[in-house]
Design an enzyme around this catalytic site. Structure first.
Site, PDB file in Angstrom:
ATOM      1  CB  ALA A   1      -0.985   0.139   1.322  1.00 31.23           C
TER       2      ALA A   1
ATOM      3  CB  VAL B   1       8.776   7.251   7.390  1.00 32.17           C
ATOM      4  CG1 VAL B   1       9.515   7.360   8.405  1.00 32.17           C
ATOM      5  CG2 VAL B   1       8.427   8.857   6.753  1.00 32.17           C
TER       6      VAL B   1
ATOM      7  CG  HIS C   1       4.500  -9.544   6.969  1.00 30.14           C
ATOM      8  ND1 HIS C   1       5.489 -10.503   6.647  1.00 30.14           N
ATOM      9  CD2 HIS C   1       3.394 -10.004   6.828  1.00 30.14           C
ATOM     10  CE1 HIS C   1       4.801 -11.681   6.771  1.00 30.14           C
ATOM     11  NE2 HIS C   1       3.458 -11.453   6.649  1.00 30.14           N
TER      12      HIS C   1
ATOM     13  CG  PHE D   1      -7.026 -17.883  -3.557  1.00 26.52           C
ATOM     14  CD1 PHE D   1      -5.526 -18.679  -3.974  1.00 26.52           C
ATOM     15  CD2 PHE D   1      -6.745 -17.298  -2.494  1.00 26.52           C
ATOM     16  CE1 PHE D   1      -4.625 -18.533  -3.936  1.00 26.52           C
ATOM     17  CE2 PHE D   1      -5.376 -17.174  -1.981  1.00 26.52           C
ATOM     18  CZ  PHE D   1      -4.288 -17.990  -2.479  1.00 26.52           C
TER      19      PHE D   1
ATOM     20  CD  GLN E   1      -8.189 -14.528   6.661  1.00 30.97           C
ATOM     21  OE1 GLN E   1      -7.140 -14.107   6.059  1.00 30.97           O
ATOM     22  NE2 GLN E   1      -9.623 -14.682   6.277  1.00 30.97           N
TER      23      GLN E   1
ATOM     24  CG  HIS F   1      -3.761 -18.979   6.086  1.00 31.41           C
ATOM     25  ND1 HIS F   1      -3.577 -20.434   5.639  1.00 31.41           N
ATOM     26  CD2 HIS F   1      -3.913 -18.307   4.881  1.00 31.41           C
ATOM     27  CE1 HIS F   1      -3.427 -20.195   4.357  1.00 31.41           C
ATOM     28  NE2 HIS F   1      -3.704 -19.179   3.933  1.00 31.41           N
TER      29      HIS F   1
ATOM     30  CG  LEU G   1       0.847 -18.272   4.282  1.00 33.16           C
ATOM     31  CD1 LEU G   1      -0.494 -18.609   4.744  1.00 33.16           C
ATOM     32  CD2 LEU G   1       0.737 -16.846   3.378  1.00 33.16           C
TER      33      LEU G   1
ATOM     34  CD  GLU H   1      -7.820 -19.682   0.664  1.00 32.92           C
ATOM     35  OE1 GLU H   1      -7.046 -18.856   1.719  1.00 32.92           O
ATOM     36  OE2 GLU H   1      -8.725 -19.348   0.127  1.00 32.92           O
TER      37      GLU H   1
ATOM     38  NE  ARG I   1      -6.862 -17.250   3.303  1.00 31.48           N
ATOM     39  CZ  ARG I   1      -5.933 -16.325   2.951  1.00 31.48           C
ATOM     40  NH1 ARG I   1      -6.081 -15.102   3.675  1.00 31.48           N
ATOM     41  NH2 ARG I   1      -5.184 -16.484   1.836  1.00 31.48           N
TER      42      ARG I   1
ATOM     43  CG  HIS J   1      -2.675 -14.958   7.209  1.00 32.90           C
ATOM     44  ND1 HIS J   1      -1.423 -15.014   6.605  1.00 32.90           N
ATOM     45  CD2 HIS J   1      -3.659 -14.774   5.965  1.00 32.90           C
ATOM     46  CE1 HIS J   1      -1.454 -14.802   5.210  1.00 32.90           C
ATOM     47  NE2 HIS J   1      -2.796 -14.585   4.878  1.00 32.90           N
ATOM     48  CE1 TYR J   2      -5.171  -8.206   5.725  1.00 32.48           C
ATOM     49  CE2 TYR J   2      -7.187  -8.283   6.452  1.00 32.48           C
ATOM     50  CZ  TYR J   2      -6.481  -7.623   5.767  1.00 32.48           C
ATOM     51  OH  TYR J   2      -6.830  -6.453   5.277  1.00 32.48           O
TER      52      TYR J   2
ATOM     53  NE  ARG K   1      -7.098 -10.793   4.107  1.00 28.84           N
ATOM     54  CZ  ARG K   1      -6.061 -11.596   3.212  1.00 28.84           C
ATOM     55  NH1 ARG K   1      -6.313 -11.822   2.012  1.00 28.84           N
ATOM     56  NH2 ARG K   1      -5.161 -12.250   3.868  1.00 28.84           N
TER      57      ARG K   1
END
Lengths: 114, 570, 251, 143
Positions: free
Chosen positions: B17, B37, B46, B120, B234, B236, B246, B249, B280, B349-350, B384
Site C-alpha cells: 500500500a 518512512v 511484510h 482460491f 483471521q 489462516h 504460511l 491457500e 478461511r 494471518h490477517y 477476508r
C-alpha cells in the site's frame, strides 16, 4: 575509450598472442631447447624478416594485454580519481616504453647493428 | 531543539500500500516531495511474504463478472463488509493488475501469453492472479523498482515513527526516531498516509514478520483515531509447524487436500460444495473441530495439527506453481511436499480491523489517510477472502496517494507548529520508556502477552477465556518492563522492541474487548457461547477510541447496498 | 525456539548446545570489534536468527541485528556465519556441524553496529541500473490489457527476479572486497533481469550505464556470488549473459 | 584493509578457501597473469643482450641455463599454459558460453553457472599446466 572496447582489445590480443607465442615456443623445440638458444641461431631468427615481424607482433600484443591486465588489477585494488588516472596513464606509458625497448632490440638486430 | 525535516507527503510504511501510494502520488504531484518512512528498510516490509494471489476479474470473456467478485467478497465477509467499498475494490482491481504488468510484474502466464489465474477459497471463479507462489514478493519488487523512476520520492529506511502531530483537526507532521543514529526527529508534512500493515505479532503463532507489531495502529489510536473491528482476526488454516510460516491457500487452490487422522478429506462434512476451498474462517474452524473431536495429529512439539496433502500434485507441478512453499517446508520443517504430508495448524494471518476510514481511506483527522491492512475501510467485513488483501493494498494505495496530493495542492496550513506536543512525545518515549528503571525482562513480557493471545483468543473464543486473557494482559501491563537495557543511541533494537511492546498492550486490549462485546459468531469471530450470527444486535462495526484508562467502545453502521444478509453456506 | 515457544517446548529433549561468538562493534564508541560468546540451545530446525534473538532475549538485549520476515523473503538478516555470507533465518545451526560458530556483520558493507550494516550503496547502485521496464507505454491510460508474454519468455528472466537484495552476493564478491566503486553482482543481475524481459526496450541504455571502468568488466566470473545466493538467482550467469550482448555473442 | 566501508580487502579477495574451485581459478589467473607480465618484461630485457654480441649473449645464457633458470622457466611454462587455457575458458564464459540457461530455480539451489563444464575447464587448465611443466623440465634437463 569505452571499457568494452578496451576489453575487446584485451581478449583479441590474448587470442592472437596465444597463436603467435605457440609458434615462438615451437621454434625452441624444433632443434632442441639449448641449441635453439645458441647465439647464431637466435641471430638467424632475428634476421629472418617474417620471424622478426612475428616477434614484433608478439611484443605489441603481450604488452597491450599484460599492461591492461595490470591496470585492471590495480584499478580494483584501490580507488580515487587521482590514483585511477595515475594507474591508467602509468600503464599506458609503461606499455609504450616496453614496446619501444623491445622494438629497438628487434629492429637493430634485424638490421645487423649488433 | 529537536531536529526537523520536511516533506509534502509523508507515507508511513513501505509495503504494497505504501509503495503503491508513493507511485500514485509521485506521478500526480511531480513537484512535491514525498517521503516514504519505514521502520524496516523500504522493500523489506511484510508484504513480501504474501504468497498465493491477488484477486481481480480478468476473464470477463470467459464468464467472470465484477458483480460475482463483489458478491463473493460480501458473502465471505459474513455480510459485515461495506458493500460500496467492496464494489470499489472489484471495479478498480482489473486495471491495477494490468498496470502492474506494464511496470514489469512477472505474472505467471497461460500459453497464449495472457495472465493466468488460479482458484482460491470462497470464490465462484478462479480469479487469484498469481506469480508462482511469491505474489507479494514480486509485487513489492515491481513497485519498489518502479519507485526508482521517480526522483521526488525519498526513502527513510529504518525510521521508527512514534506519533502523529496535529492541531486537533488537521495533520501537521510526525515524530520519529532514526534507528541508525538514534536521533529523534520531527518530520513536518502536509499530508500523511498510514500504511503500516497489520499487527499479527500480537499472537505468538503467526505468519507475520517479526516486525509486524501494532505501532502504526497505536500511533493513530493515540492521535485520536478509532480502531475499527479489531476483534476480527483471521486465522489462516495452513500455517506450517513449528514455525508458523504460511503455506499458501494456493496449495489448496492447485488441488491440495486436508486430511484428518482417519485419512479423510474432512472438509466434506463442513463445506461439501467448496471442500478445501471454503473461506478461511470456515476451514480453520473445521480443523479445530476435527482436532477437538479427536481426529487430529500430534506434532513432535506436542501441538495438535492436521495434515495437508500435496503429494498427488507431483513434484513438477509443485516446483512450478508452489516453489516458494516447497522451499519453506523443506527448509523450515524438513518435509518435502512431493513426498510428505505437511503438518499444519490454523495460524494468525490477517487483521480485518484497523484504523477507521471511509471508502476513500480518509481517517478522522484531516490530511491523514490509511491504506492496506493498517486501514479498516470495511472491505473485508468480518472475514477476508484469500487474495483480496494484496488487492486492497494496491487499490487503496493508489486512491489515497492521489487524494493526498489533491489535498496538498488545495490546502495551505497556517497554524503554528505545536512544539509542546513534540516535547510531550519526547518525554513519553525517553522518560517513559528509554530511561525507565524496570527490572522485568520486556522480552519475557512480550512472550507472555503473545502466548496469552494465542491461548485465549484463538479460532474459537468464549467469554471466560476472553476475560481471563484481558485480565492477564492488564496484569502484565502493570509490571515494570518499561525500560531499555541497551543505553547506546545507535541502532538500538532493544529500544524499538520495547516501544513495540508498549503499542501491543493497547491494541491487544482492544482486540479482546471487541471480542468480549461481540456476543455472536460472525466470520472469523467465533464464540462457542454464542454460536449464531445475530444480525438484530450486531450487524454493525465496532469502534474503539483511546483513553488513558480504558478504551472507549462505540459502534458504526454497515453500508448495505444490494445484498441483504442471508445465511452463509458453501 | 523464541518465536514459537508457546507451541514448542524450549527445553525439548533433543536440544543440543552450541557457542555463538557474536561480533560486537559500535563504531561510535569502540576502537575495534570484539567477539562475545553466548551458549545457545538448538534443535534440528533452529535457525541462526532464532538463536540470535534468543541471545537478545535471555543474555544481552543490546545485540544489534536486522531481521523481519524470518522466512528468507525480506532479505534483512544477511551476515557472515562461520566465514561465509548467509541469511541467518535461512541457515540452520544443525547444518554447520560445529560447536563454536562465529557470527559477524557482512563484509563490504559499512557496519552500523554489531551485525547491522548500511545498505545505502547497494540501494543506490540498484537504482542506477534503471531497474524498471523502459518503454513509452508503461503507464496505463485507459483500460488497456496486459503485454502478452509466453511462459517461455517469463522463464528467460524469472530466475533473476527472485533477488531479495540481501547483499550476500556483494559480500562474497572478490572484486567488491577491494573495489568500492564496483557496481556489484546484485545490481548487474538486476540489469540482466530487465534486459531479458521481453516487455523491456531499455537494453542499450542499461548496457551503456554498466560499460564503465568499474562496471560489468570488473567481474571475473569467480562465481562466489552465485554460490552464496540464498534464492538461486545465480548473478554470475546473469552477468556473463549480459556481457554476451556486449561482446556480440548474443543479440 | 579494514576501514569505514568494512571492505574485506586483499585478504578477502585472495582467500581461496571458502568458495569453490572457481575462486581458486580466479586467484591463480591473477597470480599467473602478474607472473607472466614480470617474466615478459624480464624476457624483453634479457633478449636485448643480443645487442651486446656473442659475448654478451653467452654471458646471459649462462645465467639462465642453470638449474634455477630451468626451474623458473618451468614455472613460467606452467603459468603460461594455465593462463591460456583458463583464459579461454573465462573468455567463453564472459561471452555467455557454457554458463547455463536461465531457468526457474528449484530448492535446493544449485547455480547453473557453477557447472561441470567450467569446472572441467579449470581442472584441465591445472592439469595441462602441470603436464607442460613436467615436459618443459624434461626437455630442459634432458640435454
Amino acid at each position: 575509450m569505452r571499457e568494452s572496447t578496451i576489453m575487446k582489445i584485451h581478449y583479441g590480443t590474448a587470442l592472437a598472442a596465444v597463436a603467435l607465442v605457440a609458434v615462438h615456443i615451437l621454434m625452441r623445440l624444433t632443434m632442441g631447447y639449448a641449441e635453439s638458444l645458441e647465439y647464431e641461431n637466435v641471430l638467424a631468427n632475428y634476421k629472418f624478416v617474417p620471424y622478426a615481424i612475428m616477434l614484433e607482433l608478439i611484443l605489441v600484443l603481450l604488452a597491450v594485454h599484460g599492461f591492461n591486465g595490470l591496470r585492471v588489477i590495480l584499478l580494483e585494488l584501490k580507488q580515487g580519481r587521482l590514483y585511477e588516472k595515475a594507474v591508467s596513464y602509468g600503464c599506458l606509458v609503461a606499455m609504450i616504453g616496453l614496446i619501444a625497448y623491445g622494438s629497438r632490440t628487434i629492429i637493430m638486430t634485424n638490421m645487423g647493428m649488433v | 531543539m529537536v531536529d526537523s525535516i520536511e516533506f509534502d507527503l509523508i507515507i508511513c510504511g513501505s509495503g504494497l500500500a505504501g509503495l503503491r501510494a508513493a507511485i500514485a502520488a509521485a506521478k500526480k504531484g511531480p513537484h512535491l516531495k514525498i517521503g516514504v518512512v519505514s521502520k524496516v528498510q523500504v522493500m523489506r516490509s511484510h508484504s513480501v511474504s504474501a504468497e498465493g494471489g491477488t484477486a481481480a476479474v480478468l476473464f470477463e470473456d470467459e464468464g467472470d463478472t465484477i458483480e460475482s467478485h463483489v458478491y463473493d467478497t460480501v458473502k465471505g465477509s459474513d455480510f459485515l463488509a461495506d458493500q460500496d467499498v467492496a464494489e470499489r475494490l472489484c471495479v478498480e482491481m482489473p486495471q491495477e493488475i494490468h498496470q502492474l504488468d506494464h511496470w514489469g510484474m512477472p505474472w505467471s502466464r497461460r500459453d497464449d501469453g495472457r495472465i493466468d489465474q488460479r482458484n482460491f477459497g470462497g470464490y465462484s471463479f478462479p480469479r487469484a492472479t498469481y506469480a508462482s507462489d511469491k505474489v507479494g514478493f514480486f509485487e513489492m519488487q515491481t513497485l519498489y523498482d518502479t519507485c526508482q523512476k521517480f526522483d521526488n520520492i525519498e526513502y527513510l529506511n529504518e525510521w521508527f515513527v512514534t506519533s502523529i502531530i496535529h492541531d486537533g483537526k488537521r495533520f501537521m507532521g510526525v515524530t520519529a526516531i532514526e534507528l541508525g543514529s538514534g536521533t529523534f526527529y520531527t518530520i513536518k508534512g502536509k499530508a500523511l498516509i498510514i500504511a503500516t500493515g497489520g499487527a499479527g505479532r500480537l499472537y505468538s503463532f503467526s505468519t507475520y514478520a517479526l516486525s509486524s507489531t501494532p505501532d502504526g495502529l497505536d500511533m493513530g489510536l493515540r492521535a485520536g483515531m478509532a480502531l475499527k473491528d479489531m476483534e476480527f482476526v483471521q486465522f489462516h488454516p495452513t500455517g506450517i509447524l513449528p514455525s508458523g510460516i504460511l503455506i499458501t491457500e494456493g496449495a489448496r487452490g492447485e488441488g491440495g487436500y486436508l486430511l484428518n487422522n482417519k485419512g479423510e478429506r474432512f472438509m466434506k462434512t463442513y463445506a461439501a460444495g467448496k471442500m478445501e476451498l471454503a473461506p478461511r474462517d470456515i476451514v480453520s474452524r473445521s480443523i479445530m473441530t476435527e482436532i477437538q473431536e479427536g481426529r487430529g495429529f500430534k506434532h513432535e512439539t506436542g501441538v495438535d495439527c492436521m495434515k495437508l496433502d500435496l503429494r498427488h500434485l507431483g513434484d513438477e507441478k509443485i516446483k512450478e506453481k508452489l516453489g516458494g512453499i516447497r522451499e519453506i517446508s523443506i527448509k523450515f520443517s524438513g518435509q518435502d511436499p512431493a513426498k510428505d504430508l505437511l503438518d499444519i495448524r490454523p495460524v494468525c494471518h490477517y487483521m480485518m480491523g484497523g484504523l477507521h476510514t471511509d471508502i476513500d481511506g480518509a481517517t478522522e483527522i484531516q490530511g491523514v489517510w490509511a491504506a492496506g491492512e493498517a486501514a479498516c475501510n470495511s472491505v473485508h467485513g468480518s472475514n477476508r477472502l484469500g487474495a483480496n488483501s494484496t488487492s486492497e493494498c494496491i487499490v487503496w494505495g493508489k486512491i489515497t496517494g492521489e487524494l493526498a496530493i489533491d489535498y496538498i495542492q488545495k490546502n495551505e496550513s497556517t497554524n503554528p507548529w505545536p512544539h509542546h506536543l513534540v516535547a510531550a512525545e519526547e518525554k513519553r518515549i525517553y522518560d517513559g520508556i528509554f530511561r525507565g528503571n524496570g527490572d522485568v525482562n520486556p522480552y519475557e513480557i512480550r512472550q507472555q502477552l503473545t502466548d496469552t493471545m494465542n491461548e485465549k483468543a484463538y479460532v474459537y473464543k468464549n467469554e471466560t477465556n476472553l476475560i481471563e486473557g484481558l485480565k492477564t494482559i492488564r496484569d502484565l501491563k502493570k509490571q515494570t518492563w518499561k525500560h531499555v537495557d541497551d543505553k547506546a543511541k545507535e541502532y538500538n533494537t532493544n529500544f524499538a522492541n520495547v516501544m513495540e511492546l508498549d503499542s501491543m498492550f493497547r491494541v491487544a486490549e482492544i482486540v479482546l474487548l471487541g471480542a468480549i462485546n461481540r456476543k455472536e459468531s460472525r466470520g472469523a469471530h467465533s464464540r462457542t457461547d454464542y454460536p449464531k450470527r445475530d444480525d438484530a444486535n450486531f450487524l454493525h462495526h465496532t469502534l474503539a477510541y483511546y483513553d488513558p484508562n480504558e478504551p472507549i467502545m462505540k459502534t458504526h453502521p454497515v453500508t448495505i447496498t444490494k445484498y441483504q444478509p442471508v445465511e452463509r453456506k458453501y | 525456539m523464541a518465536q514459537v515457544s508457546s507451541i514448542s517446548n524450549e527445553q525439548s529433549p533433543t536440544a543440543k548446545s552450541v557457542t555463538l561468538k557474536i561480533s560486537r562493534y559500535n563504531p561510535e564508541h569502540d576502537e575495534s570489534s570484539q567477539f562475545m560468546e553466548f551458549p545457545v540451545k538448538y534443535d534440528q530446525l533452529s535457525t541462526f536468527l532464532e538463536a540470535i534473538l534468543d541471545v537478545k532475549k535471555h543474555f544481552d538485549h543490546s545485540v544489534a541485528v536486522r531481521y523481519s520476515c524470518r522466512q528468507a523473503t525480506c532479505g534483512s538478516c544477511g551476515m557472515i556465519i562461520n566465514g561465509k555470507p548467509r541469511l541467518a533465518c535461512f541457515t540452520k545451526i544443525s547444518e554447520l556441524d560445529s560447536n563454536v560458530i562465529t557470527v559477524e556483520p557482512m563484509n563490504n558493507f559499512p557496519v552500523i553496529r554489531d551485525l547491522a550494516v548500511k545498505f545505502e550503496k547497494l540501494f543506490d547502485t540498484h537504482q542506477k541500473i534503471k531497474p524498471y521496464l523502459i518503454r513509452d507505454d508503461t503507464e496505463l491510460v485507459s483500460d488497456e490489457k496486459e503485454f502478452l508474454q509466453t511462459p517461455e519468455e517469463v522463464e528467460q528472466y524469472i530466475q533473476f527476479a527472485n533477488c531479495i537484495k540481501c547483499g550476500l552476493c556483494n559480500s562474497a564478491c572478490p572484486t567488491m572486497a577491494t573495489d568500492s566503486s564496483f557496481v556489484g553482482p546484485q545490481a548487474l543481475a538486476q540489469a540482466y533481469r530487465y534486459v531479458a524481459d521481453s516487455r523491456d526496450k531499455g537494453k542499450d541504455s542499461r548496457l551503456k550505464i554498466i560499460d564503465d571502468s568499474h562496471g560489468i568488466w570488473r567481474c571475473h566470473f569467480a562465481g562466489s556470488c552465485s554460490q552464496v545466493c540464498p534464492k538461486g538467482v545465480d548473478p554470475a550467469m546473469g552477468i556473463q549473459l549480459l556481457r554476451g550482448y556486449m561482446l556480440g555473442f548474443r543479440s | 584493509m579494514p576501514n569505514d566501508e568494512h571492505r574485506e580487502g586483499i585478504g578477502g579477495m585472495i582467500n581461496p578457501r571458502r568458495y569453490g574451485i572457481e575462486r581458486v581459478a580466479y586467484l591463480l589467473m591473477r597470480l599467473s597473469g602478474l607472473g607472466l607480465l614480470a617474466y615478459f618484461i624480464g624476457h624483453i630485457y634479457e633478449t636485448s643482450n643480443i645487442l651486446r654480441g656473442q659475448v654478451g649473449w653467452d654471458d646471459f645464457m649462462e645465467l639462465i641455463s642453470g638449474t634455477e633458470g630451468h626451474i623458473v622457466m618451468s614455472i613460467v611454462i606452467a603459468m603460461c599454459v594455465f593462463h591460456t587455457v583458463n583464459g579461454v575458458r573465462v573468455m567463453l564464459g564472459h561471452g555467455g558460453v557454457g554458463v547455463g540457461k536461465p531457468a526457474r530455480p528449484d530448492y535446493p539451489y544449485d547455480p547453473a553457472s557453477q557447472n561441470y563444464r567450467h569446472k572441467i575447464g579449470i581442472y584441465s587448465a591445472i592439469v595441462l599446466a602441470a603436464v607442460a611443466m613436467m615436459y618443459g623440465l624434461a626437455v630442459m634437463f634432458g640435454e
